[in-house]
Design a protein around this motif. Structure first.
Motif, short mmCIF file in Angstrom:
data_model
loop_
_atom_site.label_atom_id
_atom_site.label_comp_id
_atom_site.label_asym_id
_atom_site.label_seq_id
_atom_site.Cartn_x
_atom_site.Cartn_y
_atom_site.Cartn_z
N GLU A 1 0.48 -1.25 0.07
CA GLU A 1 0.29 0.32 0.15
C GLU A 1 0.76 1.31 -0.17
OE1 GLU A 1 -1.97 0.19 3.63
OE2 GLU A 1 -0.33 1.26 4.72
N GLY A 2 0.67 2.38 -0.55
CA GLY A 2 0.52 3.67 -0.69
C GLY A 2 2.41 3.24 -1.36
N VAL A 3 1.96 2.68 -2.36
CA VAL A 3 2.47 2.94 -3.88
C VAL A 3 2.00 4.25 -4.32
CG1 VAL A 3 2.91 1.96 -6.00
CG2 VAL A 3 2.19 1.20 -4.38
N GLU A 4 3.44 5.05 -4.56
CA GLU A 4 3.32 6.43 -5.25
C GLU A 4 3.91 7.10 -6.16
OE1 GLU A 4 4.49 9.57 -1.91
OE2 GLU A 4 2.76 8.96 -0.79
N ASN A 5 4.34 6.38 -7.32
CA ASN A 5 5.49 6.48 -8.16
C ASN A 5 5.63 5.36 -8.96
OD1 ASN A 5 7.74 5.21 -7.49
ND2 ASN A 5 7.86 7.44 -6.34
N ARG A 6 5.63 5.78 -10.16
CA ARG A 6 6.26 4.77 -11.15
C ARG A 6 7.19 3.55 -10.80
NH1 ARG A 6 5.12 2.91 -16.76
NH2 ARG A 6 3.20 3.85 -17.05
N ALA A 7 8.29 4.18 -10.33
CA ALA A 7 9.60 3.72 -10.04
C ALA A 7 8.94 2.51 -9.32
CB ALA A 7 10.43 4.26 -9.86
N SER A 8 8.08 3.43 -8.15
CA SER A 8 8.20 2.27 -6.65
C SER A 8 7.55 0.80 -7.29
CB SER A 8 7.66 2.86 -5.55
OG SER A 8 8.16 3.98 -5.68
N ALA A 9 6.26 1.46 -7.89
CA ALA A 9 5.48 0.31 -8.79
C ALA A 9 6.36 -1.17 -9.12
CB ALA A 9 4.51 0.91 -9.78
N GLU A 10 7.19 -0.94 -10.60
CA GLU A 10 8.00 -1.27 -11.45
C GLU A 10 9.18 -2.50 -9.77
OE1 GLU A 10 9.54 1.04 -13.76
OE2 GLU A 10 8.03 1.26 -15.36
N LEU A 11 9.70 -1.47 -8.64
CA LEU A 11 10.22 -2.18 -8.86
C LEU A 11 9.96 -3.01 -8.08
CD1 LEU A 11 13.55 -1.72 -7.67
CD2 LEU A 11 12.23 0.12 -5.83
N LEU A 12 8.39 -2.94 -7.23
CA LEU A 12 7.90 -3.75 -6.44
C LEU A 12 6.96 -5.36 -7.39
CD1 LEU A 12 5.98 -1.41 -4.45
CD2 LEU A 12 7.09 -3.41 -3.21
N SER A 13 7.16 -4.83 -7.88
CA SER A 13 6.39 -6.16 -9.42
C SER A 13 7.96 -6.91 -9.44
CB SER A 13 6.65 -5.76 -11.20
OG SER A 13 5.49 -3.71 -10.99
N THR A 14 8.78 -5.95 -9.54
CA THR A 14 9.91 -7.07 -9.83
C THR A 14 10.44 -8.13 -8.60
OG1 THR A 14 11.39 -5.51 -11.03
CG2 THR A 14 12.80 -6.69 -10.17
N LEU A 15 10.41 -6.91 -7.58
CA LEU A 15 10.00 -8.06 -6.42
C LEU A 15 8.77 -9.35 -6.14
CD1 LEU A 15 11.22 -5.16 -3.60
CD2 LEU A 15 13.18 -6.84 -5.11
N GLY A 16 8.25 -9.49 -7.27
CA GLY A 16 7.23 -9.76 -6.87
C GLY A 16 6.33 -9.96 -5.94
N CYS A 17 5.98 -8.30 -6.15
CA CYS A 17 4.14 -8.45 -5.15
C CYS A 17 3.43 -8.55 -5.83
CB CYS A 17 5.08 -6.14 -4.35
SG CYS A 17 4.00 -5.96 -3.35
#
Ligand code: C2E
Ligand code: CA
Ligand code: CA
Ligand code: CA
Length: 278
Positions: A235-251
């Motif tokens: 929760e609290g994903v505020e920008n694209r960079a964070s979203a991409e990072l989290l997808s890469t981590l398998g979130c």
């Protein structure tokens, strides 16, 4: 010197009085908020980055006070919990979201809804029965509803909470641990609960694109969660960079202003209709 001291002390007390008065007003007016139709629900969608689909949204309560205007839930939920009116609010919320689910279902939307419940809700013996009746009345499958509870809400009375949560689990309701990482309990304790989902608190997520430490914590939480068979939500994903990072981590699911802010139901539907997977 003494005068100034007394003056600042007095101002401090006045500030406290004002604060106290506001709280008393809110506690009093909460009693009628449901009956007066002052509450509404905002919905915030969650994205599954692997499929690009939005299948669930979280229900967040909103209160328009007749004279004080918008009162944030961080302010009134705690007051409702301490003054004993949270049960009434939760009842209203559950009724409201089940009606909403019924409407969406008839309109052909396959969305499910996650609700936040408080400590006193999850020790309520009648909760499972009440929900069963609501599901029947609105022709809903129980997996249309998820429940988010914090570790601290569960730990207030673990045995009683465990009873209710097992009942909800047997009904087919999905359980998520909210604000994960802010409490004192461990995954070992959480594992004993019928939990399907860990929701990592936004304080770890908001700056994940710049804070190395947060990234490390989130990475290992996702790994641990997965190794225990849990799905992990950020929760609290505020920008694209964070979203991409989290997808890469398998979130498994992303939620935050980057995707969408909480919205009234009509807005959510308009948003969904024009949604193109990022
Ligand atoms: P929560 O359950 O942890 O909900 C997440 C909060 O973060 C929400 O605040 C949401 O609007 C906000 N948020 C979502 N995305 C972002 C983001 O990208 N950045 C930032 N900074 N914030 C984001 P909200 O709606 O003000 O709710 C605050 C808290 O009040 C909730 O925290 C929950 O603990 C409580 N709450 C809200 N509605 C209910 C309810 O119906 N029942 C109960 N028991 N508690 C509720
Ligand atoms: Ca929540
Ligand atoms: Ca949170
Ligand atoms: Ca919270």
């Amino acid at each position: 010197m003494a005068l100034r001291h007394r003056h600042s002390h007095q101002r401090y007390v006045e500030g406290q009085d004002e604060q106290h008065l506001r709280q008393l007003t809110l506690i009093r007016d909460l009693q009628d908020a449901v009956a007066n139709g002052e509450l509404w629900v905002a919905y915030q969608p969650k994205l599954a980055p692997r499929t690009g689909a939005v299948m669930q949204c979280e229900a967040l309560m909103r209160w328009n006070h007749p004279t004080l205007g918008f009162v944030p839930p961080d302010e009134f939920i705690g007051l409702a919990e301490r003054s004993g009116s949270i049960g009434m609010l939760s009842q209203w919320l559950l009724e409201h979201v089940c009606t909403q689910l019924d409407t969406w279902q008839q309109q052909g939307y396959r969305l499910s809804i996650a609700v936040n419940l408080s400590a006193s809700d999850v020790i309520d013996h009648h909760l499972a029965h009440h929900l069963t009746q609501l599901f029947e009345r609105h022709h809903l499958a129980p997996d249309k509803l998820s429940v988010e509870v914090t570790e601290s809400a569960v730990m207030q009375d673990v045995d009683a909470a465990m009873n209710t949560l097992m009942e909800l689990h047997r009904l087919g309701i999905r359980l998520a641990i909210d604000d994960y990482g802010t409490g004192y309990s461990s995954l070992a304790q959480i594992r004993r609960l019928p939990v399907k989902e860990l929701k990592i608190d936004k304080s770890f997520i908001q700056a994940i694109d710049t804070q190395e430490d947060d990234l490390t914590i989130v990475r290992s939480t996702i790994e641990m969660g997965h190794s225990l068979g849990l799905e992990v939500v950020a929760e609290g994903v505020e920008n694209r960079a964070s979203a991409e990072l989290l997808s890469t981590l398998g979130c498994d699911y992303l939620q935050g202003y980057w995707l969408a802010k909480p919205m009234a139901s009509e807005q959510l539907i308009a948003w969904l209709d024009s949604f193109e997977s990022p």
